[in-house]
Design a protein around this motif. Structure first.
Motif, short mmCIF file in Angstrom:
data_model
loop_
_atom_site.label_atom_id
_atom_site.label_comp_id
_atom_site.label_asym_id
_atom_site.label_seq_id
_atom_site.Cartn_x
_atom_site.Cartn_y
_atom_site.Cartn_z
N ASP A 126 0.83 -1.21 0.00
CA ASP A 126 0.00 0.00 0.00
C ASP A 126 0.87 1.26 0.00
N LYS A 127 1.94 1.27 0.80
CA LYS A 127 2.84 2.42 0.83
C LYS A 127 3.55 2.61 -0.51
N LEU A 128 3.96 1.51 -1.12
CA LEU A 128 4.65 1.59 -2.41
C LEU A 128 3.71 2.07 -3.52
N VAL A 129 2.46 1.64 -3.48
CA VAL A 129 1.47 2.13 -4.45
C VAL A 129 1.26 3.63 -4.26
N ALA A 130 1.17 4.08 -3.02
CA ALA A 130 1.00 5.51 -2.75
C ALA A 130 2.21 6.32 -3.23
N ALA A 131 3.39 5.67 -3.27
CA ALA A 131 4.62 6.34 -3.70
C ALA A 131 4.81 6.26 -5.22
N GLY A 132 3.90 5.60 -5.93
CA GLY A 132 4.00 5.55 -7.39
C GLY A 132 4.19 4.17 -7.98
N GLY A 133 4.28 3.13 -7.15
CA GLY A 133 4.44 1.77 -7.65
C GLY A 133 3.13 1.20 -8.15
N THR A 134 3.22 0.12 -8.92
CA THR A 134 2.04 -0.55 -9.48
C THR A 134 2.10 -2.03 -9.14
N VAL A 135 0.98 -2.58 -8.69
CA VAL A 135 0.90 -4.02 -8.45
C VAL A 135 0.69 -4.70 -9.80
N LEU A 136 1.56 -5.65 -10.14
CA LEU A 136 1.43 -6.41 -11.38
C LEU A 136 0.68 -7.71 -11.15
N ARG A 137 0.99 -8.39 -10.04
CA ARG A 137 0.28 -9.63 -9.72
C ARG A 137 0.58 -10.03 -8.26
N VAL A 138 -0.33 -10.83 -7.71
CA VAL A 138 -0.13 -11.44 -6.40
C VAL A 138 0.07 -12.93 -6.66
N ASP A 139 1.22 -13.44 -6.25
CA ASP A 139 1.54 -14.84 -6.50
C ASP A 139 1.20 -15.69 -5.28
N ALA A 140 0.49 -16.78 -5.55
CA ALA A 140 0.09 -17.71 -4.49
C ALA A 140 0.24 -19.13 -5.00
N PRO A 141 1.50 -19.61 -5.13
CA PRO A 141 1.69 -20.98 -5.59
C PRO A 141 1.05 -21.97 -4.63
N ASP A 142 0.40 -22.96 -5.18
CA ASP A 142 -0.29 -23.98 -4.38
C ASP A 142 -1.32 -23.37 -3.45
N GLY A 143 -1.84 -22.20 -3.79
CA GLY A 143 -2.88 -21.56 -3.00
C GLY A 143 -2.40 -20.81 -1.77
N ALA A 144 -1.10 -20.79 -1.52
CA ALA A 144 -0.55 -20.10 -0.35
C ALA A 144 0.04 -18.76 -0.79
N LEU A 145 -0.43 -17.67 -0.19
CA LEU A 145 0.10 -16.34 -0.53
C LEU A 145 1.61 -16.33 -0.32
N ASP A 146 2.35 -15.78 -1.31
CA ASP A 146 3.80 -15.82 -1.23
C ASP A 146 4.43 -14.45 -1.46
N HIS A 147 4.08 -13.78 -2.56
CA HIS A 147 4.68 -12.47 -2.83
C HIS A 147 3.83 -11.66 -3.80
N VAL A 148 4.12 -10.36 -3.83
CA VAL A 148 3.45 -9.43 -4.74
C VAL A 148 4.52 -8.91 -5.69
N THR A 149 4.29 -9.06 -6.99
CA THR A 149 5.20 -8.50 -7.99
C THR A 149 4.70 -7.11 -8.34
N MET A 150 5.61 -6.15 -8.26
CA MET A 150 5.26 -4.75 -8.49
C MET A 150 6.20 -4.16 -9.53
N ALA A 151 5.90 -2.95 -9.95
CA ALA A 151 6.79 -2.21 -10.85
C ALA A 151 6.88 -0.78 -10.36
N ASP A 152 8.07 -0.20 -10.52
CA ASP A 152 8.23 1.20 -10.20
C ASP A 152 7.67 2.03 -11.35
N PRO A 153 7.63 3.35 -11.24
CA PRO A 153 7.02 4.16 -12.30
C PRO A 153 7.65 3.99 -13.69
#
Length: 95
Positions: free
Chosen positions: A49-76
């Protein structure tokens, strides 16, 4: 822009991104696998949320085998990085 103690800012460039980024950063914020996911994942979401407010973009939320693992983001400029829920030293990939 300040967005936390681990990642300080996104630096804006006047030129557009011309090539694929040479480095990919993983930001570990969950606190370690010794804590329950219910504790770790809110920490990830708070940083995202802080990174999005600073200008980042969420590309995807990865949950291999149904378990939350990481969020892939991009800078501006489109450089990708991951915000991870947790890793121990033994789980880090070695070059």
């Amino acid at each position: 822009m300040r967005c936390g103690k681990d990642l300080r800012f996104f630096q804006h460039e006047v030129e557009p991104k011309a090539v694929k980024n040479r480095m990919h950063f993983d930001i570990h914020v969950g606190g370690g696998r010794h804590e329950p996911l219910e504790v770790r994942w809110p920490r990830v979401q708070a940083i995202v949320d802080k990174l999005v407010a600073a200008g980042g973009t969420v590309l995807r939320v990865d949950a291999p085998d149904g378990a939350l693992d990481h969020v892939t983001m991009a800078d501006p400029e489109g450089n990708e990085f991951d915000v991870l829920e947790a890793r121990s030293a033994g789980q880090l990939a070695k070059p």
